[in-house]
Design a protein around this motif. Structure first.
Motif, mmCIF file in Angstrom:
data_model
loop_
_atom_site.group_PDB
_atom_site.id
_atom_site.type_symbol
_atom_site.label_atom_id
_atom_site.label_comp_id
_atom_site.label_asym_id
_atom_site.label_seq_id
_atom_site.Cartn_x
_atom_site.Cartn_y
_atom_site.Cartn_z
ATOM 1 N N PRO A 44 0.817 -1.220 0.000
ATOM 2 C CA PRO A 44 0.000 0.000 0.000
ATOM 3 C C PRO A 44 0.850 1.269 0.000
ATOM 4 C CG PRO A 44 -0.890 -1.595 1.548
ATOM 5 C CD PRO A 44 0.452 -2.114 1.129
ATOM 6 N N TYR A 45 1.992 1.219 0.695
ATOM 7 C CA TYR A 45 2.909 2.364 0.693
ATOM 8 C C TYR A 45 3.569 2.521 -0.679
ATOM 9 C CZ TYR A 45 2.809 2.878 5.832
ATOM 10 O OH TYR A 45 2.448 3.104 7.139
ATOM 11 N N MET A 46 3.975 1.394 -1.272
ATOM 12 C CA MET A 46 4.618 1.458 -2.585
ATOM 13 C C MET A 46 3.655 2.014 -3.630
ATOM 14 S SD MET A 46 7.400 1.044 -4.292
ATOM 15 C CE MET A 46 8.484 -0.077 -3.383
ATOM 16 N N ALA A 47 2.389 1.667 -3.519
ATOM 17 C CA ALA A 47 1.398 2.196 -4.452
ATOM 18 C C ALA A 47 1.330 3.718 -4.354
ATOM 19 C CB ALA A 47 0.027 1.583 -4.166
ATOM 20 N N GLN A 48 1.413 4.245 -3.130
ATOM 21 C CA GLN A 48 1.405 5.703 -2.960
ATOM 22 C C GLN A 48 2.654 6.338 -3.576
ATOM 23 O OE1 GLN A 48 0.260 7.212 1.019
ATOM 24 N NE2 GLN A 48 -0.393 5.112 1.486
ATOM 25 N N VAL A 49 3.781 5.650 -3.485
ATOM 26 C CA VAL A 49 5.012 6.149 -4.093
ATOM 27 C C VAL A 49 4.878 6.205 -5.612
ATOM 28 C CG1 VAL A 49 7.466 5.627 -4.497
ATOM 29 C CG2 VAL A 49 6.514 5.408 -2.192
ATOM 30 N N LEU A 50 4.309 5.149 -6.205
ATOM 31 C CA LEU A 50 4.126 5.116 -7.657
ATOM 32 C C LEU A 50 3.119 6.183 -8.098
ATOM 33 C CD1 LEU A 50 4.084 1.266 -8.372
ATOM 34 C CD2 LEU A 50 6.032 2.836 -8.258
ATOM 35 N N ASP A 51 2.065 6.356 -7.318
ATOM 36 C CA ASP A 51 1.096 7.417 -7.625
ATOM 37 C C ASP A 51 1.782 8.783 -7.633
ATOM 38 O OD1 ASP A 51 -1.002 5.598 -7.779
ATOM 39 O OD2 ASP A 51 -1.656 5.935 -5.708
ATOM 40 N N PHE A 52 2.658 8.995 -6.667
ATOM 41 C CA PHE A 52 3.378 10.268 -6.556
ATOM 42 C C PHE A 52 4.266 10.493 -7.782
ATOM 43 C CE2 PHE A 52 7.053 12.793 -5.221
ATOM 44 C CZ PHE A 52 6.451 13.866 -4.578
ATOM 45 N N ILE A 53 4.969 9.451 -8.201
ATOM 46 C CA ILE A 53 5.878 9.566 -9.351
ATOM 47 C C ILE A 53 5.097 9.941 -10.613
ATOM 48 C CG2 ILE A 53 7.413 8.275 -10.890
ATOM 49 C CD1 ILE A 53 8.166 6.566 -8.413
ATOM 50 N N VAL A 54 4.004 9.247 -10.838
ATOM 51 C CA VAL A 54 3.211 9.519 -12.047
ATOM 52 C C VAL A 54 2.575 10.897 -11.975
ATOM 53 C CG1 VAL A 54 1.157 8.810 -13.344
ATOM 54 C CG2 VAL A 54 2.810 7.095 -12.588
ATOM 55 N N GLU A 55 2.082 11.270 -10.810
ATOM 56 C CA GLU A 55 1.483 12.589 -10.651
ATOM 57 C C GLU A 55 2.485 13.694 -10.962
ATOM 58 O OE1 GLU A 55 -0.185 15.443 -7.040
ATOM 59 O OE2 GLU A 55 -0.171 13.276 -6.762
ATOM 60 N N LYS A 56 3.739 13.512 -10.529
ATOM 61 C CA LYS A 56 4.765 14.539 -10.708
ATOM 62 C C LYS A 56 5.394 14.519 -12.095
ATOM 63 C CE LYS A 56 4.564 16.324 -6.577
ATOM 64 N NZ LYS A 56 4.152 17.734 -6.362
ATOM 65 N N THR A 57 5.496 13.358 -12.715
ATOM 66 C CA THR A 57 6.277 13.251 -13.947
ATOM 67 C C THR A 57 5.517 12.715 -15.156
ATOM 68 O OG1 THR A 57 7.026 10.978 -13.564
ATOM 69 C CG2 THR A 57 8.300 12.745 -12.523
ATOM 70 N N GLY A 58 4.426 11.987 -14.928
ATOM 71 C CA GLY A 58 3.750 11.323 -16.041
ATOM 72 C C GLY A 58 4.582 10.220 -16.657
ATOM 73 N N ALA A 59 5.548 9.699 -15.898
ATOM 74 C CA ALA A 59 6.480 8.703 -16.433
ATOM 75 C C ALA A 59 5.792 7.377 -16.738
ATOM 76 C CB ALA A 59 7.617 8.474 -15.443
ATOM 77 N N GLN A 60 6.367 6.655 -17.682
ATOM 78 C CA GLN A 60 5.976 5.283 -17.957
ATOM 79 C C GLN A 60 6.669 4.398 -16.920
ATOM 80 O OE1 GLN A 60 6.282 5.027 -22.683
ATOM 81 N NE2 GLN A 60 7.885 6.281 -21.762
ATOM 82 N N LEU A 61 5.937 3.428 -16.363
ATOM 83 C CA LEU A 61 6.476 2.590 -15.295
ATOM 84 C C LEU A 61 6.566 1.133 -15.727
ATOM 85 C CD1 LEU A 61 4.497 3.953 -12.182
ATOM 86 C CD2 LEU A 61 6.621 4.834 -13.184
ATOM 87 N N LEU A 62 7.697 0.502 -15.392
ATOM 88 C CA LEU A 62 7.877 -0.938 -15.564
ATOM 89 C C LEU A 62 8.018 -1.564 -14.177
ATOM 90 C CD1 LEU A 62 10.520 -0.995 -18.445
ATOM 91 C CD2 LEU A 62 8.034 -1.027 -18.645
ATOM 92 N N PHE A 63 7.501 -2.769 -14.007
ATOM 93 C CA PHE A 63 7.631 -3.495 -12.742
ATOM 94 C C PHE A 63 8.730 -4.547 -12.874
ATOM 95 C CE2 PHE A 63 3.093 -3.077 -10.765
ATOM 96 C CZ PHE A 63 3.287 -1.705 -10.656
#
Length: 359
Positions: free
Chosen positions: A198-217
């Motif tokens: 749940p914490y990691m999900a918030q981190v990923l949300d923050f990254i996308v909100e700030k950068t719009g980056a494409q994410l790979l897992f």
């Protein structure tokens, strides 16, 4: 001169210890330099130009008494002049002693020191931003010569074919290489080393909100359920930026894909060490039981950054052993809330040009 380096541990350890070969090769160009490692870790040192041969140890098959004795005889037959045991456990101490090398080097531990001709105590304080994991390994070379450098950066050697194949894979699956691309280290090597999902999900949300980056897992097929759980915890806007089906089917493929990423962000571990060796910026979240000063390799506040519970609650771990901290990891991790991380993470995102262009 024939030298054997032993590092029977995890991927990050094997990669980090490979620095010894670059140092040895530069000083002794004609030396024979072999590396004894576990079979499953070989991918991180494939194509390393400073290593002559990888000796692959199978911890299941080769550990059986008869097989281990045959293995010891095969090592002795090589007639090594120097053996450097970076692991320094009972198993590797036996290998080192049985080699009959004149110079046998390792760390100073009461239960193995008799196997070696020279041992070194681990440094407690780093002299450079390379970190103790690097400096303590380089210290072992002082038994051979006093003029080796204090630090060398680990490197991964990808072939042009591997990189081209990875690039084509990314493009075929819809990745825009002109836009920020971030590899996410979503899972640690164990539950105790995994930042709560749940914490990691918030981190990923923050990254996308700030950068719009494409994410790979970064995950392997047997971890698909945990990866799917994390995906479901993310906001819909974040889910749109996650390319869930792009992952390395092998360690070499993961490294080739990561080489095209603008950063790796997530749990500290082998993936972080590989990204650093590929010169990919990293933001690492340390688990409570890992000593940050040992593994914050080449941390510089810009391209390599990390966070640890002790950064925010310096006394929380006082008086606890590593075993006690590991048992309490889920409870302690809850104290490292995402809001504590966000300021440092945003600075990291702004410090790396390929990402900050979208901020």
């Amino acid at each position: 001169m024939k030298v054997l380096v032993i590092q029977q541990k995890m991927i990050g350890d094997v990669l980090t210890s490979s620095i010894l070969f670059e140092a040895l090769r530069k000083k002794y160009p004609a030396a024979r330099l072999d590396y004894l490692i576990h079979r499953h870790t070989a991918a991180v040192v494939e194509h390393n130009p400073f290593i002559d041969e990888l000796i692959l140890f199978d911890p299941i098959a080769d550990q059986k008494p008869a097989a281990f004795f045959r293995f010891l005889k095969s090592i002795k037959k090589q007639k090594y002049d120097i053996v450097i045991d970076v692991y320094s456990k009972i198993n590797t101490a036996l290998i080192t002693r049985f080699s009959d090398a004149k110079l046998r080097i390792s760390y100073d531990k009461w239960y193995t020191r008799k196997a070696y001709t020279q041992t070194f105590k681990n440094k407690k304080k780093s002299e450079t931003n390379a970190g103790l994991a690097i400096e303590n390994r380089m210290q072992l070379l002082q038994a051979i010569s006093p003029d080796f450098p204090v630090e060398i950066k680990p490197k991964i050697y990808l072939t042009s074919e591997e990189k081209e194949k990875a690039e084509q894979r990314l493009l075929a699956d819809g990745i825009d290489l002109k836009e920020p691309l971030i590899m996410c280290g979503i899972l640690g090597s164990s539950e105790a080393k995994t930042y709560p999902l749940p914490y990691m999900a918030q981190v990923l949300d923050f990254i996308v909100e700030k950068t719009g980056a494409q994410l790979l897992f970064n995950y392997i097929p047997k971890q698909v359920e945990a990866a799917g759980t994390l995906y479901d915890l993310c906001k819909p806007e974040t889910q749109k930026q996650i390319f869930f089906d792009i992952f390395g089917t092998s360690l070499r493929e993961f490294m080739a894909i990561t080489s095209f990423c603008d950063a790796l962000i997530g749990n500290e571990g082998g993936a972080v060490n590989m990204a650093k060796a590929l010169d990919v910026p990293t933001f690492a979240i340390f688990s409570p039981q890992i000593k940050k000063q040992n593994w914050s390799i080449y941390e510089n506040g810009t391209t390599n950054v990390s966070v640890h519970l002790a950064d925010f609650s310096p006394t929380e771990l006082d008086g606890l052993t590593v075993s006690e901290i590991t048992k309490k990891a889920p409870e302690l991790y809850k104290l490292l809330t995402p809001n504590l991380i966000f300021a440092k993470l945003e600075t990291f995102l702004k410090s790396n040009s390929e990402i900050k262009n979208n901020l």
